[in-house]
Design an enzyme around this catalytic site. Structure first.
Site, mmCIF file in Angstrom:
data_model
loop_
_atom_site.group_PDB
_atom_site.id
_atom_site.type_symbol
_atom_site.label_atom_id
_atom_site.label_comp_id
_atom_site.label_asym_id
_atom_site.label_seq_id
_atom_site.Cartn_x
_atom_site.Cartn_y
_atom_site.Cartn_z
ATOM 1 N N ILE A 179 6.702 -3.682 11.145
ATOM 2 C CA ILE A 179 6.435 -2.271 11.442
ATOM 3 C C ILE A 179 4.937 -2.012 11.297
ATOM 4 O O ILE A 179 4.476 -0.881 11.277
ATOM 5 C CB ILE A 179 7.341 -1.399 10.535
ATOM 6 C CG1 ILE A 179 7.517 0.011 11.041
ATOM 7 C CG2 ILE A 179 6.935 -1.434 9.099
ATOM 8 C CD1 ILE A 179 8.919 0.513 10.972
ATOM 9 N N SER A 229 0.366 -9.181 -1.493
ATOM 10 C CA SER A 229 -0.852 -8.582 -0.941
ATOM 11 C C SER A 229 -1.984 -9.417 -1.537
ATOM 12 O O SER A 229 -1.721 -10.354 -2.300
ATOM 13 C CB SER A 229 -0.963 -7.098 -1.316
ATOM 14 O OG SER A 229 -0.752 -6.917 -2.691
ATOM 15 N N ARG A 230 -3.239 -9.096 -1.196
ATOM 16 C CA ARG A 230 -4.304 -9.983 -1.682
ATOM 17 C C ARG A 230 -4.534 -9.828 -3.181
ATOM 18 O O ARG A 230 -4.928 -10.758 -3.856
ATOM 19 C CB ARG A 230 -5.597 -9.730 -0.903
ATOM 20 C CG ARG A 230 -5.493 -10.206 0.537
ATOM 21 C CD ARG A 230 -6.622 -9.693 1.357
ATOM 22 N NE ARG A 230 -6.653 -8.232 1.378
ATOM 23 C CZ ARG A 230 -7.526 -7.497 2.052
ATOM 24 N NH1 ARG A 230 -8.443 -8.105 2.772
ATOM 25 N NH2 ARG A 230 -7.479 -6.182 2.017
ATOM 26 N N ARG A 258 1.564 -4.164 12.777
ATOM 27 C CA ARG A 258 0.907 -4.328 14.069
ATOM 28 C C ARG A 258 1.431 -5.618 14.680
ATOM 29 O O ARG A 258 1.658 -6.602 13.956
ATOM 30 C CB ARG A 258 -0.621 -4.436 13.911
ATOM 31 C CG ARG A 258 -1.324 -3.115 13.619
ATOM 32 C CD ARG A 258 -1.338 -2.192 14.853
ATOM 33 N NE ARG A 258 -2.013 -0.944 14.604
ATOM 34 C CZ ARG A 258 -1.401 0.184 14.204
ATOM 35 N NH1 ARG A 258 -0.104 0.203 14.002
ATOM 36 N NH2 ARG A 258 -2.091 1.282 14.042
ATOM 37 N N ASP A 304 8.992 -3.061 15.577
ATOM 38 C CA ASP A 304 8.537 -1.765 16.106
ATOM 39 C C ASP A 304 7.227 -1.939 16.867
ATOM 40 O O ASP A 304 6.802 -1.037 17.578
ATOM 41 C CB ASP A 304 8.337 -0.778 14.937
ATOM 42 C CG ASP A 304 7.968 0.630 15.396
ATOM 43 O OD1 ASP A 304 8.663 1.167 16.291
ATOM 44 O OD2 ASP A 304 6.981 1.201 14.883
ATOM 45 N N HIS A 354 7.469 1.215 19.158
ATOM 46 C CA HIS A 354 6.399 1.757 18.294
ATOM 47 C C HIS A 354 6.638 3.260 18.006
ATOM 48 O O HIS A 354 5.822 4.109 18.377
ATOM 49 C CB HIS A 354 5.023 1.541 18.942
ATOM 50 C CG HIS A 354 3.891 1.596 17.950
ATOM 51 N ND1 HIS A 354 2.731 0.880 18.084
ATOM 52 C CD2 HIS A 354 3.734 2.315 16.792
ATOM 53 C CE1 HIS A 354 1.909 1.144 17.074
ATOM 54 N NE2 HIS A 354 2.498 2.015 16.276
ATOM 55 N N GLY A 400 0.850 -1.189 0.000
ATOM 56 C CA GLY A 400 0.000 0.000 0.000
ATOM 57 C C GLY A 400 0.887 1.241 0.000
ATOM 58 O O GLY A 400 1.999 1.228 -0.539
ATOM 59 N N ARG A 401 0.374 2.309 0.608
ATOM 60 C CA ARG A 401 1.122 3.584 0.610
ATOM 61 C C ARG A 401 2.528 3.393 1.179
ATOM 62 O O ARG A 401 3.524 3.803 0.581
ATOM 63 C CB ARG A 401 0.353 4.630 1.445
ATOM 64 C CG ARG A 401 -0.926 5.111 0.801
ATOM 65 C CD ARG A 401 -1.763 5.879 1.799
ATOM 66 N NE ARG A 401 -2.294 4.998 2.814
ATOM 67 C CZ ARG A 401 -3.599 4.771 3.026
ATOM 68 N NH1 ARG A 401 -4.504 5.406 2.320
ATOM 69 N NH2 ARG A 401 -3.995 3.937 3.970
ATOM 70 N N ILE A 402 2.604 2.776 2.380
ATOM 71 C CA ILE A 402 3.912 2.678 3.042
ATOM 72 C C ILE A 402 4.765 1.594 2.388
ATOM 73 O O ILE A 402 5.981 1.781 2.201
ATOM 74 C CB ILE A 402 3.742 2.434 4.558
ATOM 75 C CG1 ILE A 402 2.897 3.561 5.175
ATOM 76 C CG2 ILE A 402 5.105 2.357 5.245
ATOM 77 C CD1 ILE A 402 2.469 3.315 6.616
ATOM 78 N N GLU A 435 1.261 -4.204 23.531
ATOM 79 C CA GLU A 435 2.054 -2.989 23.828
ATOM 80 C C GLU A 435 1.479 -2.241 25.032
ATOM 81 O O GLU A 435 0.261 -2.214 25.203
ATOM 82 C CB GLU A 435 2.044 -2.065 22.607
ATOM 83 C CG GLU A 435 2.738 -2.679 21.423
ATOM 84 C CD GLU A 435 2.622 -1.828 20.157
ATOM 85 O OE1 GLU A 435 2.152 -0.677 20.225
ATOM 86 O OE2 GLU A 435 2.998 -2.325 19.102
#
Ligand code: NAP
Ligand code: 8YV
Length: 322
Positions: free
Chosen positions: A231, A175-176, A233, A257, A280, A154-156, A262
């Site tokens: 990075i 990705s899917r 979840r 991260d 994080h 995606g974006r990141i 958490e």
């Protein structure tokens, strides 16, 4: 003078956010309530908006108690603590903070990868402990002979891929669906990507669809030279399986991260000298957190000015498909 719209703040936010919210809204602070249930009982019927940063789950149990709720403005691009599907089904808009953090998070992902593969935190600790006076730090692994696999394009994911491409590294991804307009090799099968890659960088959303996506089988496929960078979840990685894979050298190392619970990080990970653990911080610069905070405020302001949300999430598109 018309009354200010009433909103619920689920936990503390940066002072400049809270100041702007106070100026425009009547803000009820869940974290300051002596008893949360009593607060929600007393104000629930009047609350029209929520501002949240994942401090409390914004789930059907909470939203059902706010019958006038119109919008949930989430600090963070990831909104796995908000039940956006339920919100969408009940005409509640959810917004997040995409794009403004993409570069910062991608920078941190690359930094975490370099820290992990070249053992930079360990070598810094070595110097500070005075051990360099005794002998040089041992040689390390390298990025030079590695295939990069990115889970989530995606974006990141794209921003990470562009950076690593500039490093001269071969990129592939899973990705899917194939991502539009990217030149990198697509693997519809995550296990096949893990077998192909020696670095797996995870940057998908959290939530039920990705829970434990990176499991023992994927780690085994990544193999003894493999490095896992998470990075995304904590819940996307089966943490006990990761600890076992690190302990048994099924994979080489990990840079993390994010964690399942958490800010609690498993003792087993903390005791491992060969992994790199960040608290994080991927988006955690003044510059980027400010841009995210402003978007939280602006989504609410725009909405209550009758101009719609600025950055609605996919489950609550705007204009609404109703
Ligand atoms: P995005 O643009 O929505 O990209 C998400 C990517 O994940 C897409 O390529 C999507 O493609 C893929 N994906 C979604 N579900 C999947 C699944 N079940 N299996 C495989 N791939 C899946 O989101 P983004 O802006 O890049 O952010 C991604 C996530 O990074 C956020 O949701 C957040 O959890 C995390 N994040 C963490 C930090 C941090 O501080 N550590 C900071 C920012 C973001 P398909 O839909 O085609 O599968
Ligand atoms: C934030 C994040 O640190 O945007 C996200 O999804 O994980 C981070 O940028 C987090 O949301 C703060 O609550």
């Amino acid at each position: 003078m018309t009354a200010k719209p009433e909103i619920l703040l689920t936990g503390p936010m940066m002072p400049f956010i809270e100041e702007q919210l106070d100026a425009r809204f009547e803000v009820h602070r869940l974290a300051k309530a002596e008893d949360r249930d009593t607060l929600i009982d007393s104000i629930g019927a009047r609350v029209r908006g929520i501002a949240t940063a994942g401090h409390a789950r914004v789930d059907p149990a909470l939203m059902k108690r706010l019958p006038k709720l119109e919008i949930v403005s989430n600090f963070g691009v990831g909104y796995d603590t908000v039940d956006a599907k339920w919100a969408g089904e009940h005409k509640i808009v959810v917004t997040n903070t995409p794009d403004v953090l993409t570069d910062e998070v991608a920078d941190t992902a690359v930094a975490l990868l370099l820290m992990t593969v070249r053992e930079l935190p360990q070598s810094e600790r070595y110097l500070r402990a005075g051990k360099w006076l005794e002998k040089p730090y041992p040689l390390t692994a390298t990025l030079r002979d590695r295939q990069i696999g990115i889970v989530g394009m995606g974006r990141i994911g794209k921003a990470i891929a562009k950076r690593l491409e500039a490093f001269g590294l071969p990129i592939a991804y899973h990705s899917r669906r194939p991502a539009a307009g990217v030149p990198w090799k697509y693997y519809p099968d995550l296990l096949a990507l893990a077998r192909h890659a020696d670095v797996l960088i995870v940057i998908v959303p959290g939530g039920p669809a990705t829970k434990n996506l990176i499991n023992a089988e994927v780690l085994k496929a990544l193999g003894p030279k493999g490095i896992l960078i998470n990075i995304a979840r904590g819940a996307v990685v089966d943490e006990p399986a990761l600890i076992e894979a690190l302990r048994t050298k099924t994979i080489y190392s990990a840079g993390l991260d994010v964690y399942a619970d958490e800010p609690r990080v498993p003792k087993a990970l903390i005791e491992m000298e060969h992994v790199v653990l960040l608290p994080h911080v991927a988006s955690g610069s003044h510059y980027t957190r400010r841009a995210m905070g402003q978007l939280v405020v602006d989504n609410l302001k725009n909405w209550f000015a009758g101009k719609g949300p600025l950055t609605p999430v996919a489950e609550t598109p705007w204009p609404a498909k109703r």
